[in-house]
Design a protein around this motif. Structure first.
Motif, PDB file in Angstrom:
ATOM      1  N   LEU A   1      -3.017  -1.699   1.264  1.00 33.23           N
ATOM      2  CA  LEU A   1      -2.848  -2.813   0.327  1.00 33.23           C
ATOM      3  C   LEU A   1      -3.793  -3.959   0.677  1.00 33.23           C
ATOM      4  N   VAL A   2      -3.991  -4.214   1.968  1.00 32.88           N
ATOM      5  CA  VAL A   2      -4.938  -5.252   2.380  1.00 32.88           C
ATOM      6  C   VAL A   2      -6.345  -4.903   1.886  1.00 32.88           C
ATOM      7  N   ALA A   3      -6.694  -3.620   1.926  1.00 30.86           N
ATOM      8  CA  ALA A   3      -8.022  -3.193   1.457  1.00 30.86           C
ATOM      9  C   ALA A   3      -8.216  -3.545  -0.015  1.00 30.86           C
ATOM     10  N   VAL A   4      -7.157  -3.460  -0.821  1.00 32.37           N
ATOM     11  CA  VAL A   4      -7.253  -3.848  -2.237  1.00 32.37           C
ATOM     12  C   VAL A   4      -7.591  -5.331  -2.349  1.00 32.37           C
TER      13      VAL A   4
ATOM     14  N   PRO B   1       9.937   2.609  17.799  1.00 31.29           N
ATOM     15  CA  PRO B   1       9.493   1.278  18.220  1.00 31.29           C
ATOM     16  C   PRO B   1       8.305   0.833  17.386  1.00 31.29           C
ATOM     17  N   THR B   2       8.246  -0.460  17.098  1.00 33.99           N
ATOM     18  CA  THR B   2       7.150  -0.955  16.277  1.00 33.99           C
ATOM     19  C   THR B   2       5.885  -1.169  17.087  1.00 33.99           C
ATOM     20  N   GLN B   3       6.011  -1.529  18.360  1.00 34.08           N
ATOM     21  CA  GLN B   3       4.831  -1.779  19.183  1.00 34.08           C
ATOM     22  C   GLN B   3       4.245  -0.442  19.649  1.00 34.08           C
TER      23      GLN B   3
ATOM     24  N   LEU C   1       0.889   1.849  10.278  1.00 33.39           N
ATOM     25  CA  LEU C   1       1.043   0.815   9.261  1.00 33.39           C
ATOM     26  C   LEU C   1       0.014   1.036   8.161  1.00 33.39           C
ATOM     27  N   ASP C   2      -0.217   2.316   7.855  1.00 30.09           N
ATOM     28  CA  ASP C   2      -1.258   2.650   6.884  1.00 30.09           C
ATOM     29  C   ASP C   2      -1.014   1.986   5.531  1.00 30.09           C
TER      30      ASP C   2
END
Length: 320
Positions: free
Chosen positions: A287-290, A204-206, A281-282
């Protein structure tokens, strides 16, 4: 040849050639603006030639100034028709042109960095990276990322709480990206576009710790987590190691309120177990950190990295 500012005709009007000469432009240019209705003529000669009053020279100079700044003909017409009555028309047009130029420049900066990325890639990586960045618009939009999170969030989550979460979770494309940031954004879009696994083996995603939240609780949950992440970010910017404190207390209290439990050692142990086993969702947050890292600077905390910091802080006293 008439003297500067004077007309050669007895009625004080200029021919199209005289007006062009006074303005330092061509007859073709004057005719173009006349045909577009921007430069009214005073009349015509017996032979049918256009005649212009001397005040047409100032109007023509104004028109050319606007056009040299890139304003389109319809905007120029609106300005010259209303300039006597309202300065707001000119201000609105200039502001609109600045927005248009900003979008074009941003698109060019993205294209330049994307090309540099392809140019600087190893030959074995070049085709794949070209495919990734070629799928982006310039500048890219965030619709795929927002769509991913809308599907991930609880379906009954209030719209205001949903919008607040999306603001935090969906990174805006940098205005002047580095090649690495172009690649990171392209990889993010590719990541959220992959089909989710289905069937009995699918996870499950949640997160399990979130599934107890109804419509009201989900708003409280994500508002409380946002506050905890902000508090954790302050400690992270100070290079603090994961530790007990206000950020962790806020983090645990948020989950305790949603589950209608008290903050006890046993609740913290169960919460740590659940959060450690939750779907991760590591890759997304890395990628967001970049994208949040200024060139030559330290990465800014993201909700993902703040969550990891808080989870590590939660584990530390439990392990002790």
């Amino acid at each position: 040849m008439p003297a500067s500012g004077s007309a050669s005709t007895t009625d004080g009007l200029w021919t199209i050639g005289e007006l062009a000469e006074q303005a330092g432009t061509t007859v073709k240019t004057v005719r173009f603006y006349s045909d577009k209705g921007l430069l009214p003529q005073r009349g015509r000669s017996v032979g049918g030639h256009r005649r212009y009053a001397p005040d047409a020279l100032e109007r023509l100079a104004f028109i050319r100034s606007l056009r040299n700044l890139g304003l389109p003909v319809p905007e120029v017409r609106r300005i010259v028709d209303e300039q006597a009555g309202s300065q707001g028309v000119l201000e609105d047009a200039v502001a609109g042109q600045l927005r248009t130029l900003g979008s074009r420049m941003s698109a060019l900066r993205w294209q330049e960095s994307a090309l540099r990325l392809v140019q600087e890639s190893a030959p074995a990586e070049r085709a794949e990276r070209l495919r990734l960045v070629g799928a982006l618009g310039t500048p890219p939009n965030t619709a795929p990322l927002a769509g991913f999170w809308r599907a991930w969030l609880p379906p009954r989550m209030p719209s205001k709480a949903r919008a607040a979460f999306l603001d935090a979770a969906v990174p805006q494309p940098p205005d002047a990206p580095s090649p690495a940031q172009v690649l990171a954004f392209a990889q993010l879009c590719a990541l959220v576009s992959r089909p989710c696994p289905t069937g009995p083996a699918a996870h499950p995603t949640q997160p399990a710790a979130h599934r107890a939240a109804g419509a009201r609780e989900s708003a409280l949950l994500y508002a409380g987590l946002a506050e905890a992440y902000d508090l954790a970010a302050l400690r992270m910017r100070a290079d603090a190691t994961p530790e007990a404190g206000d950020a962790l207390d806020c983090f645990v209290a948020t989950y305790a309120n949603v589950h209608r439990c008290r903050d006890t050692p046993s609740f913290r142990r169960e919460l740590a177990r659940q959060l450690s086993a939750d779907p991760r969702l590591d890759g997304y947050w890395e990628l967001v950190a970049v994208l949040h890292t200024p060139q030559g600077g330290h990465p800014e905390p993201t909700p993902g990295t703040a969550h990891d910091w808080l989870l590590a802080a939660l584990d530390t006293p439990l392990a002790a």
